[in-house]
Write an enzyme that holds these catalytic residues in place. Structure first.
Site, PDB file in Angstrom:
ATOM      1  N   ARG A  41      23.002 -12.096   3.580  1.00 50.43           N
ATOM      2  CA  ARG A  41      22.119 -13.140   4.115  1.00 50.43           C
ATOM      3  C   ARG A  41      22.885 -14.120   5.006  1.00 50.43           C
ATOM      4  NH1 ARG A  41      20.840 -16.942   0.801  1.00 50.43           N
ATOM      5  NH2 ARG A  41      20.445 -15.542  -0.955  1.00 50.43           N
ATOM      6  N   TYR A  92       2.774 -20.839  23.293  1.00 51.58           N
ATOM      7  CA  TYR A  92       2.405 -19.627  22.554  1.00 51.58           C
ATOM      8  C   TYR A  92       1.564 -20.006  21.334  1.00 51.58           C
ATOM      9  CZ  TYR A  92       2.881 -15.593  19.508  1.00 51.58           C
ATOM     10  OH  TYR A  92       2.607 -14.549  18.668  1.00 51.58           O
ATOM     11  N   ASP A 163      11.330 -22.812  24.959  1.00 48.64           N
ATOM     12  CA  ASP A 163      11.017 -21.412  24.659  1.00 48.64           C
ATOM     13  C   ASP A 163      11.163 -20.650  25.977  1.00 48.64           C
ATOM     14  OD1 ASP A 163       9.825 -18.921  24.261  1.00 48.64           O
ATOM     15  OD2 ASP A 163       8.421 -19.696  22.764  1.00 48.64           O
ATOM     16  N   LYS A 188      10.215  -9.478  22.861  1.00 48.34           N
ATOM     17  CA  LYS A 188       9.632  -9.264  24.181  1.00 48.34           C
ATOM     18  C   LYS A 188      10.671  -8.660  25.135  1.00 48.34           C
ATOM     19  CE  LYS A 188       6.240 -11.224  22.009  1.00 48.34           C
ATOM     20  NZ  LYS A 188       5.908 -12.639  22.086  1.00 48.34           N
TER      21      LYS A 188
HETATM   22  C1  LIG Z   1       5.659 -13.666  21.123  1.00 42.44           C
HETATM   23  C2  LIG Z   1       6.107 -15.045  21.382  1.00 42.44           C
HETATM   24  C3  LIG Z   1       6.633 -15.840  20.351  1.00 42.44           C
HETATM   25  C4  LIG Z   1       6.676 -15.365  18.899  1.00 42.44           C
HETATM   26  O1  LIG Z   1       7.601 -14.343  18.730  1.00 42.44           O
HETATM   27  P1  LIG Z   1       7.467 -13.201  17.580  1.00 42.44           P
HETATM   28  O2  LIG Z   1       8.696 -12.385  17.825  1.00 42.44           O
HETATM   29  O3  LIG Z   1       6.183 -12.480  17.814  1.00 42.44           O
HETATM   30  O4  LIG Z   1       7.486 -13.902  16.275  1.00 42.44           O
HETATM   31  C5  LIG Z   1       7.083 -17.108  20.682  1.00 42.44           C
HETATM   32  N1  LIG Z   1       7.022 -17.573  21.952  1.00 42.44           N
HETATM   33  C6  LIG Z   1       6.517 -16.834  22.964  1.00 42.44           C
HETATM   34  C7  LIG Z   1       6.463 -17.406  24.343  1.00 42.44           C
HETATM   35  C8  LIG Z   1       6.043 -15.544  22.714  1.00 42.44           C
HETATM   36  O5  LIG Z   1       5.522 -14.835  23.723  1.00 42.44           O
END
Ligand SMILES: *Cc1c(COP(=O)(O)O)cnc(C)c1O
Length: 351
Positions: A41, A92, A163, A188
């Site tokens: 962990r 998001y 982000d 992504k």
């Molecule tokens: C998909 C997404 C998230 C969340 O990520 P996960 O890997 O699905 O938990 C956060 N911010 C943005 C801009 C996203 O497109």
């Protein structure tokens, strides 16, 4: 070294005889005691390789997480009891839901803003403890003036998070604008092949790094070794994939803007994400079901092109138009993408 060279070479074992080219997948819950790793962990050499590589691209120290939202949640956990968080109303939807959940339990005060309205954001920073930026926003495609907002937030003593999932470090390195933390859904573009979930946080602040590492150790929002290995393999081609998706997207935007049946084509000028607005939710539903090559699916940033009407989700902001369809442009041949997309638009416009 320049970014595409760093993407290929960072986070490799040393160039020595008999060393593997790639970091191995270390499947271990525990390690022989007396060293630095101790327990699964706290540490894993495959995460470390991924963290070194993404850290080299963003220009900071990196912590890998189980998902993007695990990373978001770990950051929001740092906000003091009752303190104010400024965030984009079109961030998001999962991030906005986390803010709403924390607010409903009396943990924080959430102040949602139009992140492209710099004056309003700067005014909201005054008594904030954390300023959350997403730029471009998902799926509204608004762009924030990150340096101006960061300066105002720091004057108020607030931390700033960006982000960077949509832009990726290939197009934007927010740590160079003095922001405190960068967060990614590595699910992504970084992973890039629609086969894993992972998140990451980056910072140049050693104290923040230690606090976040401590939270990750304690909460256990850690990725698997295999996911980290796959994400690192994806990262090697991130610049290539982003350049190709962006070239495709720019050509598609030129052609989409020439069509009379679209109310809006939203594109920030870079990257592989486009949002188009059709005349109604019904037309958008028909469009998302009318493609053959483009896949009707949520998520984004994979090598394959996908599309989705965002308001099909109850969690999406009510200020996102019913007819908005988000396009994640892949790395296929742009002529095949256009043939399929324009035929689907023809079908949905004529009913
Ligand atoms: C998909 C997404 C998230 C969340 O990520 P996960 O890997 O699905 O938990 C956060 N911010 C943005 C801009 C996203 O497109």
């Amino acid at each position: 070294m320049r970014p595409s060279t760093r993407a290929v070479h960072a986070g490799r074992p040393p160039h020595e005889p008999d060393q593997p080219f790639n970091a191995p997948i270390t499947m271990a819950s525990t390690y022989v005691a007396g060293g630095d790793l101790e327990y699964g962990r706290y540490a894993n050499p495959t995460w470390t390789a991924f963290e070194e590589a993404l850290g080299a691209l963003e220009g900071g120290r990196c912590l890998a997480f189980a998902s993007g939202l695990a990373a978001v949640s770990t950051i929001l956990d740092l906000v003091g009891q009752g303190q104010k968080v400024v965030a984009p109303r079109h961030a998001y939807s999962g991030s906005v839901m986390q803010l709403g959940d924390l607010e409903s339990r009396g943990r924080i005060k959430a102040h949602l803003v139009d992140i492209s309205d710099t004056e309003a954001v700067v005014a909201a920073c005054a008594d904030a403890s954390l300023v959350w930026i997403e730029s471009p926003t998902n799926p509204a495609m608004e762009v924030a003036d990150v340096p101006a907002i960061t300066a105002a937030a720091h004057e108020a003593g607030a931390y700033v998070v960006v982000d960077n999932t949509f832009a990726t470090p290939v197009r934007q390195q927010p740590l160079d604008w003095d922001v405190d933390l960068v967060v990614h859904s590595a699910t992504k573009y970084i992973g890039g092949h629609s086969d894993l979930l992972m998140g990451a946080v980056l910072t140049r602040d050693d104290q923040l790094y230690d606090v976040l590492k401590g939270r990750r150790d304690l909460v256990g929002a850690i990725p698997g070794a295999f996911e980290a290995w796959l994400a690192l393999r994806g990262l090697r081609t991130l610049p290539l994939r982003v350049e190709r998706a962006e070239a495709n997207a720019q050509e598609l935007v030129r052609r989409l803007r020439a069509r009379a049946d679209l109310t809006e084509v939203r594109y920030p000028g870079f990257g592989g994400m486009i949002s188009v607005v059709l005349s109604s939710g019904e037309a958008a539903d028909l469009f998302q079901h009318s493609t053959e090559l483009w896949v009707y699916a949520t998520s984004l940033g994979g090598v394959e092109s996908t599309l989705e009407r965002r308001r099909r989700w109850k969690s999406e902001a009510p200020t996102i138009p019913e007819g908005l369809v988000r396009l994640s442009v892949g790395i296929e041949d742009v002529e095949d993408l256009w043939d399929d997309l324009s035929a689907a638009l023809d079908r949905s416009s004529t009913g």
